[in-house]
Design an enzyme around this catalytic site. Structure first.
Site, PDB file in Angstrom:
ATOM      1  N   GLY A  43       0.823  -1.204   0.000  1.00 41.91           N
ATOM      2  CA  GLY A  43       0.000   0.000   0.000  1.00 41.91           C
ATOM      3  C   GLY A  43       0.851   1.245   0.000  1.00 41.91           C
ATOM      4  O   GLY A  43       2.012   1.221  -0.417  1.00 41.91           O
ATOM      5  N   GLY A  46       3.984   0.453   2.151  1.00 42.26           N
ATOM      6  CA  GLY A  46       4.826  -0.672   1.720  1.00 42.26           C
ATOM      7  C   GLY A  46       5.495  -0.466   0.372  1.00 42.26           C
ATOM      8  O   GLY A  46       6.707  -0.695   0.238  1.00 42.26           O
ATOM      9  N   SER A 285     -17.115  10.392   0.972  1.00 41.08           N
ATOM     10  CA  SER A 285     -16.026  11.239   1.467  1.00 41.08           C
ATOM     11  C   SER A 285     -16.454  12.316   2.461  1.00 41.08           C
ATOM     12  O   SER A 285     -17.528  12.905   2.358  1.00 41.08           O
ATOM     13  CB  SER A 285     -15.337  11.913   0.283  1.00 41.08           C
ATOM     14  OG  SER A 285     -14.458  12.918   0.736  1.00 41.08           O
ATOM     15  N   ARG A 331     -14.558  13.346  12.888  1.00 41.28           N
ATOM     16  CA  ARG A 331     -15.307  12.128  12.593  1.00 41.28           C
ATOM     17  C   ARG A 331     -15.910  11.459  13.826  1.00 41.28           C
ATOM     18  O   ARG A 331     -17.049  11.007  13.790  1.00 41.28           O
ATOM     19  CB  ARG A 331     -14.378  11.135  11.884  1.00 41.28           C
ATOM     20  CG  ARG A 331     -13.990  11.633  10.517  1.00 41.28           C
ATOM     21  CD  ARG A 331     -12.964  10.747   9.860  1.00 41.28           C
ATOM     22  NE  ARG A 331     -12.667  11.263   8.520  1.00 41.28           N
ATOM     23  CZ  ARG A 331     -11.759  10.761   7.713  1.00 41.28           C
ATOM     24  NH1 ARG A 331     -11.036   9.728   8.097  1.00 41.28           N
ATOM     25  NH2 ARG A 331     -11.558  11.281   6.517  1.00 41.28           N
ATOM     26  N   HIS A 402     -13.787   2.019  10.061  1.00 44.60           N
ATOM     27  CA  HIS A 402     -12.992   2.583   8.979  1.00 44.60           C
ATOM     28  C   HIS A 402     -11.486   2.365   9.172  1.00 44.60           C
ATOM     29  O   HIS A 402     -10.898   1.460   8.592  1.00 44.60           O
ATOM     30  CB  HIS A 402     -13.331   4.079   8.879  1.00 44.60           C
ATOM     31  CG  HIS A 402     -12.678   4.812   7.774  1.00 44.60           C
ATOM     32  ND1 HIS A 402     -12.695   4.361   6.481  1.00 44.60           N
ATOM     33  CD2 HIS A 402     -11.978   5.974   7.753  1.00 44.60           C
ATOM     34  CE1 HIS A 402     -12.046   5.223   5.711  1.00 44.60           C
ATOM     35  NE2 HIS A 402     -11.576   6.195   6.457  1.00 44.60           N
ATOM     36  N   ARG A 436      -8.064   9.923  14.012  1.00 47.06           N
ATOM     37  CA  ARG A 436      -7.283  10.437  12.901  1.00 47.06           C
ATOM     38  C   ARG A 436      -8.052  11.533  12.170  1.00 47.06           C
ATOM     39  O   ARG A 436      -9.253  11.412  11.969  1.00 47.06           O
ATOM     40  CB  ARG A 436      -6.951   9.316  11.919  1.00 47.06           C
ATOM     41  CG  ARG A 436      -6.137   9.782  10.735  1.00 47.06           C
ATOM     42  CD  ARG A 436      -5.727   8.632   9.853  1.00 47.06           C
ATOM     43  NE  ARG A 436      -6.832   7.980   9.174  1.00 47.06           N
ATOM     44  CZ  ARG A 436      -7.480   8.489   8.125  1.00 47.06           C
ATOM     45  NH1 ARG A 436      -7.145   9.660   7.635  1.00 47.06           N
ATOM     46  NH2 ARG A 436      -8.480   7.830   7.576  1.00 47.06           N
TER      47      ARG A 436
END
Lengths: 639, 249
Positions: A43, A46, A285, A331, A402, A436
């Site tokens: 990802g 990585g 989003s 969030r 999430h 986050r």
């Protein structure tokens, strides 16, 4: 005494990373070709790590379970990637980004790591642009930026609603270049099944070739895990269905500490559960909350169509509760507020587990064309799934699992408590504390991969120059392979009546109910008992068709679900232990009179790092105390 | 609703495959196509039968994993739609649905509906990159990129590498895939340095890997889930022609 040492360099915050780089141990170019590194996962952490280490001259072996490195789930990130470039001349700086992340994470992240992530953020945009990532541009040709929740500057770079895809393809193309040059070797369709530890150091991995079923042994001087997050613990989540927590659990069982496992972000704006067959929830989003207004009817159980409910009978509950930030609260706050309304009977839709995200006013004010320009792809995606057009009727949304802030505990070197075993990107317990902020996952992953791991892995390898790669015939490899094979054979030999997915679904339900958006001691204890029951049933009544030496997708699932069950126990243990509310971790026992999350700083200002003690034994807690020397710790308020 | 399925079953790459018939009695119109197949597999496993192997991951039409040829179309019904976005409301009660893997010499079948698309990775390794090491990058604003070029480059870069273009093409050509990458990088100033080598190397690799030639039928554009247009193939041809005349390698 605790074994935890975060190895944070001494000196002022802003000089720590420069000082580290100036004084770290190096490996000369001649010696790099004698050193082998394994990178698991391709990802946004990585792929860049593998490419960058190969560019330096190390021999890199890269593993992913997908058919191609380009399919890692970072590909699905939508909104953007933050960078403290102050491109908008609006007062942004490295310190400001650092401040926003520490506050957004509810003061549960490590200062030095967060500051470093902010420091390298600008270089990432340069690097990705040089690789051909088509970031959005202004007419004059300069980078365009947009704003995300929880901040007061415009620092987000983006490529329409597909930023993750573009950013990932940048890293992937750099990796392909190294594959062509022979410095990186790609092993796709390989599932990691264990870490091999020799004389206390990580020396390799055991994998299963998903096409032939063959068990393979791979040795190296260091192992880097970039295996992502475990939000699929809830079964229904925004993650790709194959995303898993298995590599982290393998490392945990081999002695790597697991940091803050219960810190899991629940994203507020997802398409809700539509039917019992559903295997995946789709994210809408965060950027939609710039123009969409969230509401439910004021009357309980009001089943009228949205259009038929006049304004005075609507409750715009985020605007009501948080006038300062309105629909753009972070969030965790938005998710809990939606849950609160639905739990009290004000939810909409067939199930009552949804709230409206309404663009009526935005369309009326700005026109359909402008809205289409901003959100066209998201509106189209919503319509494909639900059959409804958000231009005409409000979206129905509900929170879903999430991103995992928790992960393998790492020190400043991004090294776990097993020497030579690194964890980068979402796989580590990360710089996001207990919550986050939007557009900082790509930033942290890419930062780890391009600009941090290449230095810190070199620092470790400098002492490995004279050591040869261990033989894969060494007893540790033989033993690890034997254990892995025994587990795979066990799955097939149970021959019960229930599929792996059915267990995953039930586990997800337990976790969502008792260890999701809101947690309390009673519920968590109940979850713990239910997980133990489910585990027993899993190992007695699982049904896996086929054999081990062929493509067997059910066997792959079973192996992931087995690890999820153990991880669920760990999450519950951590959530029970932390009797405060912070960020995404909301303990009902610890809230203000207004119902907001209440931290207990004098007791819980630490990272919980859990050490494995054996099968079905309570893990041991180690605490890394968090010191805030460069930021004032305050109550996080968005009122 | 009731659905009849006609699905390609093949034990492994070497085995001979054949169509297998299945029936489902209680398909919900709200199910996605993949969830319908999940329910088929749950049923087959409980009956002690072999489930159908198929690939899927993100369910958001972005990872490019899913690769089903449904009723004669890659990714089934719907314009600019990937398999994971197909829902059962696109079908009627009593319909028979035929599901096959991608058919192309360069994408050998691994099992049932799974194919090996490693050839795309090899194409990318042949030149689908800009040669720049981490640490060497100039400031991202040092090279200005006009909005129109940036947007056009993005349109090409939106490719998800699923291989529907190859599956749709009667020649099994990968020209649209190569064209998208060559165009994306040739449109950006930072990609121009290697543009010629890239076009020549990727086209040569495409031939070497056994993909067919492009005969401009446009089937790839029609079936592409991301709406990538064949104007990029025109751009590739131009890049390739110019490169063949000027690049002596």
């Amino acid at each position: 005494m605790s074994k935890l040492d975060a190895k944070i360099p001494k000196g002022p915050l802003a000089e720590k990373w420069s000082k580290y780089k100036a004084t770290q141990k190096l490996v000369s170019p001649n010696n790099r070709k004698k050193l082998d590194i394994i990178v698991v996962g391709t990802g946004i952490a990585g792929a860049p790590a593998a490419a960058s280490l190969a560019e330096m001259g190390y021999n890199v072996k890269v593993f992913c379970f997908q058919d191609s490195a380009r399919r890692a789930h970072s590909v699905a990130a939508q909104g953007g990637i933050n960078a403290a470039r102050n491109n908008k001349n609006d007062g942004d700086s490295v310190y400001r980004l650092f401040y926003d992340m520490i506050k957004g994470g509810d003061y549960r992240a490590r200062e030095a790591n967060v500051y470093r992530a902010a420091e390298v953020s600008s270089d990432i945009i340069d690097q990705l642009t040089a690789q051909g990532v088509p970031f959005a541009r202004e007419y004059g040709g300069t980078l365009a930026n947009r704003t995300f929740g929880g901040v007061q500057v415009s620092r987000t770079n983006y490529a329409q609603g597909q930023t993750g895809q573009q950013v990932l393809l940048g890293g992937y193309s750099a990796l392909k270049r190294q594959v062509a040059l022979g410095k990186a070797k790609m092993f796709s369709r390989q599932q990691m099944l264990d870490v091999v530890v020799i004389d206390g150091k990580a020396r390799g991995i055991i994998t299963r070739n998903l096409v032939t079923g063959e068990i393979e042994r791979h040795a190296a001087h260091a192992v880097v895990l970039a295996t992502g997050g475990y939000g699929t613990i809830y079964y229904l989540s925004t993650l790709a269905v194959q995303s898993n927590g298995s590599a982290a659990m393998q490392a945990f069982r081999k002695g790597a500490f697991f940091g803050n496992p219960s810190f899991i972000q629940i994203h507020p704006t997802c398409i809700p559960v539509l039917n019992e067959y559903q295997s995946k929830l789709t994210l809408m989003s965060e950027s939609l909350r710039n123009d969409g207004r969230i509401w439910v009817p004021k009357a309980e159980g009001d089943k009228r169509k949205a259009k038929e409910i006049p304004d005075e009978e609507r409750d715009y509950f985020l605007e009501r509760r948080y006038p300062a930030f309105g629909n753009l609260v972070p969030r965790d706050v938005a998710s809990r507020a939606a849950k609160e309304r639905c739990d009290n009977g004000f939810g909409v839709g067939k199930t009552g587990l949804a709230v409206f995200l309404d663009f009526r006013d935005a369309v009326a004010k700005q026109g359909k064309k402008v809205i289409k320009n901003k959100y066209g792809n998201l509106f189209a995606m919503y319509e494909k799934i639900t059959g409804d057009s958000p231009y005409e009727t409000p979206m129905m949304i509900y929170p879903a699992g999430h991103y995992t802030m928790g992960g393998l505990w790492v020190d400043y070197n991004l090294m776990t408590t097993i020497p030579g075993l690194f964890a980068i990107g979402e796989a580590n317990f990360s710089e996001h504390g207990a919550n986050r902020l939007g557009a900082s996952a790509l930033m942290q992953g890419a930062g780890d991969g391009y600009f941090i791991a290449p230095y810190t892995v070199s620092n470790y390898l400098a002492d490995e120059i004279s050591n040869k790669v261990p033989s894969t015939d060494s007893p540790e490899f033989v033993e690890a392979e034997k254990n892995v094979k025994a587990v795979l054979d066990k799955f097939l030999s149970i021959n019960g009546t229930k599929t792996a997915s059915s267990f995953h679904k039930r586990l997800g339900h337990i976790m969502w109910t008792y260890a999701g958006m809101q947690r309390n001691a009673e519920g968590l204890k109940k979850a713990s008992e239910m997980i133990a029951e489910l585990k027993k049933e899993f190992w007695n009544d699982l049904k896996i068709p086929g054999k081990t030496d062929e493509i067997n997708q059910e066997l792959e699932k079973a192996s992931r679900v087995a690890d999820f069950i153990d991880l669920a126990e760990l999450i519950v243990t951590d959530a029970l232990n932390r009797k405060e509310s912070c960020g995404a971790h909301f303990r009902e026992e610890s809230r203000t009179e207004g119902g907001e999350a209440m931290r207990i700083d004098d007791k819980y200002s630490f990272v919980a790092a859990w050490e494995y003690q054996g099968e079905d034994k309570e893990p041991k807690l180690h605490k890394e105390d968090l010191k805030f020397e460069n930021i004032e710790v305050k109550v996080r308020s968005y009122k | 609703m009731k659905i009849k399925l006609n699905i390609w079953k093949q034990a492994n790459a070497k085995a001979k495959g054949k169509f297998e018939k299945y029936e489902l009695d209680d398909v919900d119109a709200e199910m996605s196509f993949l969830e319908m197949l999940d329910s088929l597999n749950e049923k087959l496993i409980k009956e002690g039968k072999e489930p159908v192997a198929f690939e899927h991951d993100c369910h958001e039409a972005i990872c490019g994993c899913c690769s089903l040829y449904i009723n004669g179309h890659p990714h089934g019904p719907g314009k600019e739609t990937a398999t994971c976005q197909v829902h059962m409301r696109s079908f009627k009660d009593g319909d028979t649905i035929t599901v096959e893997p991608w058919r192309a010499k360069s994408f050998p079948v691994l099992k049932d509906l799974m194919v090996d698309r490693n050839a795309f990775d090899k194409l990318m390794a042949a030149g689908g990159f800009i040669s720049i090491d981490a640490g060497q990058a100039p400031d991202a604003n040092a090279n200005l990129v006009g909005k129109i070029d940036a947007d056009k480059a993005f349109d090409a870069a939106a490719c998800i590498g699923c291989g529907a273009c190859v599956a749709a093409c009667k020649n099994s050509s990968a020209t649209l895939f190569v064209a998208a990458k060559v165009s994306q990088l040739a449109l950006l100033p930072q990609g121009k340095v290697e543009a010629k080598r890239r076009a020549l190397n990727m086209v040569a690799k495409m031939d070497e890997l056994g993909f067919g030639s492009c005969t401009n039928t446009g089937a790839c554009e029609v079936e592409c889930p991301k709406g990538i247009g064949i104007d990029f193939i025109a751009k590739l041809n131009r890049e390739y022609l110019c490169a063949s005349f000027s690049e002596a390698e």
